[in-house]
Design a protein around this motif. Structure first.
Motif, mmCIF file in Angstrom:
data_model
loop_
_atom_site.group_PDB
_atom_site.id
_atom_site.type_symbol
_atom_site.label_atom_id
_atom_site.label_comp_id
_atom_site.label_asym_id
_atom_site.label_seq_id
_atom_site.Cartn_x
_atom_site.Cartn_y
_atom_site.Cartn_z
ATOM 1 N N GLY A 117 0.696 -0.910 0.022
ATOM 2 C CA GLY A 117 0.110 -0.254 0.205
ATOM 3 C C GLY A 117 0.601 1.026 -0.448
ATOM 4 N N ARG A 118 2.136 0.621 1.152
ATOM 5 C CA ARG A 118 3.264 2.721 0.690
ATOM 6 C C ARG A 118 3.347 2.843 -0.822
ATOM 7 N NH1 ARG A 118 6.437 5.404 -1.308
ATOM 8 N NH2 ARG A 118 7.592 3.435 -1.991
ATOM 9 N N VAL A 119 3.431 1.524 -1.906
ATOM 10 C CA VAL A 119 3.968 2.255 -2.981
ATOM 11 C C VAL A 119 3.168 2.186 -3.862
ATOM 12 C CG1 VAL A 119 4.557 1.137 -5.579
ATOM 13 C CG2 VAL A 119 5.253 -0.454 -2.718
ATOM 14 N N VAL A 120 1.511 2.590 -3.437
ATOM 15 C CA VAL A 120 0.880 2.788 -4.303
ATOM 16 C C VAL A 120 0.212 3.677 -4.033
ATOM 17 C CG1 VAL A 120 -1.561 2.148 -4.744
ATOM 18 C CG2 VAL A 120 -0.185 0.153 -4.230
ATOM 19 N N ALA A 121 0.421 4.177 -2.421
ATOM 20 C CA ALA A 121 0.363 5.750 -2.365
ATOM 21 C C ALA A 121 0.938 6.636 -2.595
ATOM 22 C CB ALA A 121 -0.124 5.626 -0.517
ATOM 23 N N LEU A 122 2.613 6.197 -2.665
ATOM 24 C CA LEU A 122 3.753 7.786 -2.437
ATOM 25 C C LEU A 122 4.386 7.158 -3.917
ATOM 26 C CD1 LEU A 122 3.691 7.936 0.685
ATOM 27 C CD2 LEU A 122 2.656 9.644 -0.276
ATOM 28 N N GLY A 123 4.358 5.980 -4.367
ATOM 29 C CA GLY A 123 5.476 5.876 -5.243
ATOM 30 C C GLY A 123 6.700 6.009 -4.889
ATOM 31 N N ALA A 124 7.262 6.147 -5.746
ATOM 32 C CA ALA A 124 9.065 6.648 -5.856
ATOM 33 C C ALA A 124 9.959 7.791 -4.966
ATOM 34 C CB ALA A 124 10.010 6.436 -7.141
ATOM 35 N N HIS A 125 8.849 8.669 -4.323
ATOM 36 C CA HIS A 125 9.845 9.287 -3.856
ATOM 37 C C HIS A 125 9.289 9.720 -2.207
ATOM 38 C CE1 HIS A 125 10.779 9.931 -8.112
ATOM 39 N NE2 HIS A 125 9.559 9.691 -8.337
ATOM 40 N N ALA A 126 8.580 9.214 -1.633
ATOM 41 C CA ALA A 126 8.603 9.133 -0.271
ATOM 42 C C ALA A 126 7.601 8.223 0.546
ATOM 43 C CB ALA A 126 7.089 10.871 -0.223
ATOM 44 N N ALA A 127 8.579 8.000 1.571
ATOM 45 C CA ALA A 127 8.741 7.125 2.835
ATOM 46 C C ALA A 127 7.382 7.303 3.056
ATOM 47 C CB ALA A 127 9.386 6.614 3.545
ATOM 48 N N ALA A 128 6.190 6.332 3.853
ATOM 49 C CA ALA A 128 4.960 7.134 4.874
ATOM 50 C C ALA A 128 5.573 6.773 6.014
ATOM 51 C CB ALA A 128 4.462 5.778 4.320
ATOM 52 N N VAL A 129 5.164 7.857 6.973
ATOM 53 C CA VAL A 129 5.548 8.070 8.209
ATOM 54 C C VAL A 129 4.339 8.167 9.511
ATOM 55 C CG1 VAL A 129 6.344 10.581 8.399
ATOM 56 C CG2 VAL A 129 7.334 8.924 10.004
ATOM 57 N N MET A 130 4.460 7.818 9.859
ATOM 58 C CA MET A 130 3.181 7.820 11.002
ATOM 59 C C MET A 130 3.373 7.399 12.701
ATOM 60 S SD MET A 130 1.246 4.536 9.207
ATOM 61 C CE MET A 130 2.081 4.734 8.103
ATOM 62 N N GLY A 131 2.534 8.295 13.367
ATOM 63 C CA GLY A 131 3.116 7.757 14.988
ATOM 64 C C GLY A 131 3.512 9.329 15.610
ATOM 65 N N ASP A 132 3.930 9.801 16.202
ATOM 66 C CA ASP A 132 4.635 10.894 17.256
ATOM 67 C C ASP A 132 4.563 11.893 16.028
ATOM 68 O OD1 ASP A 132 5.036 12.298 20.339
ATOM 69 O OD2 ASP A 132 6.491 12.147 18.758
ATOM 70 N N ALA A 133 3.924 13.180 16.602
ATOM 71 C CA ALA A 133 3.607 14.034 15.404
ATOM 72 C C ALA A 133 5.200 14.848 16.385
ATOM 73 C CB ALA A 133 3.029 14.816 15.879
ATOM 74 N N GLY A 134 5.850 14.720 17.130
ATOM 75 C CA GLY A 134 7.212 15.133 17.754
ATOM 76 C C GLY A 134 8.025 14.632 16.527
ATOM 77 N N LEU A 135 7.820 13.769 16.748
ATOM 78 C CA LEU A 135 8.759 12.756 15.756
ATOM 79 C C LEU A 135 9.187 12.529 14.167
ATOM 80 C CD1 LEU A 135 9.221 9.009 17.531
ATOM 81 C CD2 LEU A 135 10.638 11.090 17.689
ATOM 82 N N VAL A 136 7.899 12.362 13.650
ATOM 83 C CA VAL A 136 6.933 12.773 12.213
ATOM 84 C C VAL A 136 8.161 14.158 12.130
ATOM 85 C CG1 VAL A 136 5.421 13.930 11.350
ATOM 86 C CG2 VAL A 136 5.092 11.404 12.056
ATOM 87 N N ALA A 137 7.881 15.048 12.507
ATOM 88 C CA ALA A 137 8.577 16.810 12.892
ATOM 89 C C ALA A 137 9.310 16.580 12.398
ATOM 90 C CB ALA A 137 7.416 17.182 13.438
ATOM 91 N N ARG A 138 10.468 15.722 13.231
ATOM 92 C CA ARG A 138 11.692 16.055 13.137
ATOM 93 C C ARG A 138 12.294 15.122 11.743
ATOM 94 N NH1 ARG A 138 14.709 16.171 18.206
ATOM 95 N NH2 ARG A 138 14.129 15.909 19.963
ATOM 96 N N LEU A 139 11.448 13.942 11.573
ATOM 97 C CA LEU A 139 11.749 13.077 10.101
ATOM 98 C C LEU A 139 11.490 13.828 9.166
ATOM 99 C CD1 LEU A 139 10.387 9.388 11.745
ATOM 100 C CD2 LEU A 139 13.234 9.887 10.872
ATOM 101 N N GLN A 140 10.460 14.521 8.856
ATOM 102 C CA GLN A 140 10.159 15.284 7.923
ATOM 103 C C GLN A 140 11.312 16.343 7.575
ATOM 104 O OE1 GLN A 140 6.087 16.973 9.307
ATOM 105 N NE2 GLN A 140 5.391 15.607 7.453
ATOM 106 N N ALA A 141 11.653 17.435 8.336
ATOM 107 C CA ALA A 141 12.660 17.845 8.489
ATOM 108 C C ALA A 141 13.618 17.012 8.317
ATOM 109 C CB ALA A 141 13.776 18.728 9.706
ATOM 110 N N ALA A 142 14.580 16.176 8.938
ATOM 111 C CA ALA A 142 15.471 15.247 8.326
ATOM 112 C C ALA A 142 15.139 14.842 6.847
ATOM 113 C CB ALA A 142 15.607 14.524 8.726
ATOM 114 N N GLY A 143 14.096 14.533 6.236
ATOM 115 C CA GLY A 143 13.642 13.909 5.248
ATOM 116 C C GLY A 143 13.847 15.035 3.840
ATOM 117 N N GLU A 144 13.694 16.230 4.082
ATOM 118 C CA GLU A 144 14.666 16.990 3.338
ATOM 119 C C GLU A 144 16.140 17.715 2.965
ATOM 120 O OE1 GLU A 144 11.990 18.857 1.195
ATOM 121 O OE2 GLU A 144 10.341 17.352 2.454
#
Ligand code: BES
Ligand code: MN
Ligand code: ZN
Length: 499
Positions: A380-407
């Motif tokens: 389902g991750r492949v279908v939803a987001l294709g080749a350009h982003a991983a899916a992330v879910m869970g604690d909002a603070g950790l998600v924000a950290r991963l978003q910044a590091a991901g950029e």
């Protein structure tokens, strides 16, 4: 690769090749490129004027100065439009230039640091991007070839900087970039290795080797002990396999109770046949990469140690294959997880969450301040987001950290919700929970399942990298095959921990 920084002008380097760059639309190059152009009597301006070089991203041209410069070759690489410039463009440009140089037979390359001049980037970050792009672009997986091995190798890189005051920053950035890239290449090697080589015990041996080299603590827990510990959800996946399972634990700054503790849990399915819920054979060979999360964790742990990050980091990898045989788990079987939650295994192909459930619960042993798991978890991750982003879910603070590091790393993540309503889909008639929630929102229900195995409300988040572990397309700093996705993302998240 030998990497050093030298203070001087790029046009003065007696090198096999020097690299300079050009933004799209520039007709009168300035800075280092302008100086090289002047020495070449305007050859770069002529290329631009003739329309032969436009400065498009990853466009590359080679010029031969003869005696106009001490260098044998000038490699000109395009940076694209100035307003779209980023550290990732610098990473790509470095990769493009390095691959070109290698293909020409250059063994020692001298380059300016893309982005550190008119690009306006922080010199340390620009040097990091340069080294990452170079090393990642030059990566090849040839250890299983006996024929047609590449005969050209670039084995030294010199960063040439005019301003002596920047040399230290470039040196630091280069060191960080090398650790990042080497961590990602550890992950690439593990994913590229087929399942008959990269068995659970192979992963353990690699972890032991990295530990011996870097000073990490390592522990390999074998099947008997895992049984006694009660990791029956994890072990239910290994019953149909010939390769013995193991739990790998790598620890950086073990025992440092004064430091924040972060646990990284990686899915280590060395081959996923689906088990009794057998997968179709088309593309099944890609399932050698179902330990991509484990590979990212092991690679990240190496970099964390090399960079001596001021954190207590624990890498946890449940490793097993998922095979069908007479001992294999059958659909409908119920197992007791380490946490004591009973799981009805409806589909043996939803095995990643079974091993991660116990891995996440086990992380509690280290009293972590945060748990991040990473896994090639759902189609389902492949279908939803294709080749350009991983899916992330869970604690909002950790998600924000991963978003910044991901950029920053360009291993980007995109958030999916974990609304409690999704939990309905995991209700079982006979056990506390079932391991599949149906087709709808399958990446989310997989994440929701994992959330149940976190102890003490520890902040936790889950990264789904299914399909990102390998690519059938080459990119400027990633040849076809294993990508190492997630290793740099994890390291960058930890590097920024205090920010
Ligand atoms: N390893 C697969 C997920 C996967 C799919 C990884 C494609 C890489 C590329 C995982 O174990 C799996 O089989 N997931 C199933 C679960 C389903 C049976 C509930 C899926 O998502 O289809
Ligand atoms: Mn599966
Ligand atoms: Zn799997």
């Amino acid at each position: 690769m030998l990497i050093d920084v030298t203070v001087g002008a790029i046009q003065d380097q007696a090198a096999q090749a020097i690299v300079v760059n050009l933004f799209e639309g520039v007709t009168e190059p300035g800075g280092a490129t302008g100086a090289v152009d002047a020495a070449l009597g305007g050859q770069i301006r002529a290329l631009i004027a003739g329309g032969d070089f436009r400065g498009k991203r990853n466009e590359v041209a080679v010029l031969y100065p003869h005696d106009a410069l001490p260098a044998q070759r000038v490699i000109l690489v395009g940076l694209g439009k100035a307003e779209k410039f980023s550290l990732d463009v610098a990473r790509q440009a470095a990769g493009t230039a390095a691959a070109k140089a290698r293909d020409l037979g250059v063994t020692h390359l001298h380059t300016i640091v893309h982005g550190a001049g008119i690009g306006g980037c922080d010199p340390e970050q620009a040097a990091q991007a340069l080294v990452e792009g170079t090393l990642l672009a030059l990566y090849r997986f040839e250890e299983l070839k006996t024929q047609d091995l590449a005969d050209r190798h670039l084995d030294a890189l010199t960063l040439v900087e005019f301003d002596a005051e920047r040399a230290d920053a470039l040196q630091t950035g280069a060191r960080v970039g090398q650790a990042m890239a080497e961590g990602a290449m550890v992950a690439r090697n593990l994913v590229n290795r087929p399942a008959n080589v990269a068995t659970p015990y192979h992963l353990a041996q690699q972890a032991e080797k990295i530990a011996a080299e870097t000073g990490l603590d390592v522990q390999i827990i074998e099947e008997d002990e895992l049984e006694e510990m009660g990791m029956h959800s994890f072990l239910s996946v290994s019953h149909g396999g010939g390769e013995p399972p193991c739990l790998i634990v790598l620890e950086h700054n073990a025992g440092r109770k004064d430091l924040p503790t972060v646990a990284l849990v990686g899915k280590g399915i060395t081959f996923d046949t689906g088990g009794i819920s057998l997968k179709p054979s088309a593309k099944m060979e890609l399932m050698k990469g179902d330990m991509g999360g484990a590979a990212a964790v092991i690679g990240a742990m190496q970099a964390v140690a090399q960079l001596e990050l001021p954190l207590h980091v624990v890498g946890i990898v449940p490793a097993t294959e998922n095979m069908p045989d007479a001992h294999a788990t059958k659909p409908g079987d119920v197992v007791f997880s380490l946490k004591g939650i009973t799981i009805e295994i409806i589909n043996t192909d939803a095995e990643g969450r079974l091993i991660l459930a116990d891995g996440i619960t086990y992380a509690d042993t280290f009293a972590p301040d945060a748990i991040i798991d990473i896994a090639t978890l759902t189609g389902g991750r492949v279908v939803a987001l294709g080749a350009h982003a991983a899916a992330v879910m869970g604690d909002a603070g950790l998600v924000a950290r991963l978003q910044a590091a991901g950029e920053a790393t360009r291993e980007r993540v995109w958030e999916l919700p974990l609304f409690e309503e999704y939990g309905e889909q995991l209700k079982s008639q006979v056990a506390d929970v079932k391991n599949v929630g149906g087709r709808e929102g399958s990446s989310i229900t997989a994440g929701f399942f994992l959330s149940k195995f976190v102890c003490n409300d520890t902040p936790w988040c889950h990264i789904d990298i299914a399909g990102l572990d390998q690519s059938d397309k080459a990119a400027p700093y990633a040849p076809k095959g294993a990508t190492g996705y997630g290793a740099r993302l994890l390291v960058e998240t930890l590097r920024r921990w205090d920010a």
